[in-house]
Write a protein that holds these residues in place. Sequence first.
Motif, short mmCIF file in Angstrom:
data_model
loop_
_atom_site.label_atom_id
_atom_site.label_comp_id
_atom_site.label_asym_id
_atom_site.label_seq_id
_atom_site.Cartn_x
_atom_site.Cartn_y
_atom_site.Cartn_z
N ALA A 294 100.57 49.11 -37.49
CA ALA A 294 99.44 48.33 -38.01
C ALA A 294 98.17 48.66 -37.23
CB ALA A 294 99.74 46.84 -37.90
N GLU A 295 98.34 48.85 -35.93
CA GLU A 295 97.19 49.18 -35.10
C GLU A 295 96.65 50.55 -35.48
OE1 GLU A 295 96.55 49.28 -30.50
OE2 GLU A 295 97.72 47.50 -31.06
N ARG A 296 97.58 51.46 -35.77
CA ARG A 296 97.14 52.80 -36.19
C ARG A 296 96.39 52.73 -37.51
NH1 ARG A 296 102.27 56.76 -35.05
NH2 ARG A 296 102.14 56.71 -32.79
N GLY A 297 96.84 51.86 -38.38
CA GLY A 297 96.16 51.70 -39.67
C GLY A 297 94.75 51.18 -39.48
N ARG A 298 94.60 50.20 -38.59
CA ARG A 298 93.25 49.67 -38.32
C ARG A 298 92.38 50.74 -37.66
NH1 ARG A 298 96.08 44.76 -36.96
NH2 ARG A 298 96.11 45.40 -34.79
N ALA A 299 92.95 51.50 -36.77
CA ALA A 299 92.20 52.57 -36.11
C ALA A 299 91.79 53.62 -37.13
CB ALA A 299 93.02 53.19 -34.99
N ALA A 300 92.68 53.96 -38.03
CA ALA A 300 92.38 54.95 -39.07
C ALA A 300 91.28 54.43 -39.98
CB ALA A 300 93.64 55.28 -39.87
N GLN A 301 91.36 53.15 -40.35
CA GLN A 301 90.31 52.56 -41.20
C GLN A 301 88.97 52.56 -40.47
OE1 GLN A 301 91.83 48.69 -42.21
NE2 GLN A 301 92.97 49.45 -44.02
N ALA A 302 88.99 52.25 -39.17
CA ALA A 302 87.76 52.26 -38.38
C ALA A 302 87.18 53.67 -38.32
CB ALA A 302 88.02 51.72 -36.99
N LEU A 303 88.03 54.66 -38.13
CA LEU A 303 87.56 56.05 -38.10
C LEU A 303 86.99 56.47 -39.45
CD1 LEU A 303 90.30 57.84 -35.96
CD2 LEU A 303 87.91 57.42 -35.34
N GLU A 304 87.67 56.05 -40.53
CA GLU A 304 87.17 56.39 -41.87
C GLU A 304 85.81 55.74 -42.11
OE1 GLU A 304 90.12 55.29 -44.75
OE2 GLU A 304 91.55 56.79 -44.05
N GLN B 58 83.60 54.89 -39.80
CA GLN B 58 82.64 55.62 -38.97
C GLN B 58 82.28 56.96 -39.62
OE1 GLN B 58 84.45 55.85 -35.12
NE2 GLN B 58 83.78 53.79 -34.50
N LEU B 59 83.29 57.62 -40.21
CA LEU B 59 83.05 58.90 -40.88
C LEU B 59 82.11 58.70 -42.07
CD1 LEU B 59 83.60 61.91 -41.23
CD2 LEU B 59 85.65 61.31 -42.54
N ARG B 60 82.36 57.66 -42.88
CA ARG B 60 81.49 57.38 -44.03
C ARG B 60 80.06 57.06 -43.57
NH1 ARG B 60 86.08 54.64 -45.83
NH2 ARG B 60 85.21 52.62 -45.18
N GLU B 61 79.96 56.26 -42.50
CA GLU B 61 78.64 55.93 -41.96
C GLU B 61 77.93 57.19 -41.46
OE1 GLU B 61 79.33 52.97 -38.98
OE2 GLU B 61 79.71 51.39 -40.43
N ALA B 62 78.67 58.05 -40.79
CA ALA B 62 78.09 59.31 -40.30
C ALA B 62 77.64 60.19 -41.46
CB ALA B 62 79.09 60.05 -39.41
N GLN B 63 78.49 60.25 -42.51
CA GLN B 63 78.13 61.05 -43.68
C GLN B 63 76.89 60.48 -44.36
OE1 GLN B 63 81.86 60.91 -45.78
NE2 GLN B 63 82.52 62.90 -44.99
N SER B 64 76.81 59.15 -44.42
CA SER B 64 75.65 58.49 -45.01
C SER B 64 74.40 58.79 -44.18
CB SER B 64 75.89 56.99 -45.08
OG SER B 64 74.74 56.34 -45.59
#
Length: 102
Positions: free
Chosen positions: A1-11, A13-19
């Motif tokens: 579950a923690e990995r899922g939250r970390a993956a969502q946080a990274l995604e 951050q990636l979307r924000e960076a792309q934006s």
Amino acid sequence: AERGRAAQALERQLREAQSSVAELEETAGLRGAELEQVNAQLVAAGAEGRRLDSLAGLAKREAEAADAARHEAEARAAEVGAKLEGATKLLQRQGAPPKEAG
């Protein structure tokens, strides 16, 4: 579950960076267009400056030609005046009354 939250946080951050990258690219594009416009204005101003320099040179040459023509006219007038004065003196010596001008 923690990995899922970390993956969502990274995604996220990636979307924000792309934006952010997209916004920067848009801003850079606008700045590039502004720079092109400024450059075109500078080129036009340079052309106008060269045209004005050319016109100023032409006006200077015309003024110099007019000045030379005025000097020539003054010299001719002086010659005519001297000849008229000489003719008047000659007529006076010969006893003829001088003619009134005009």
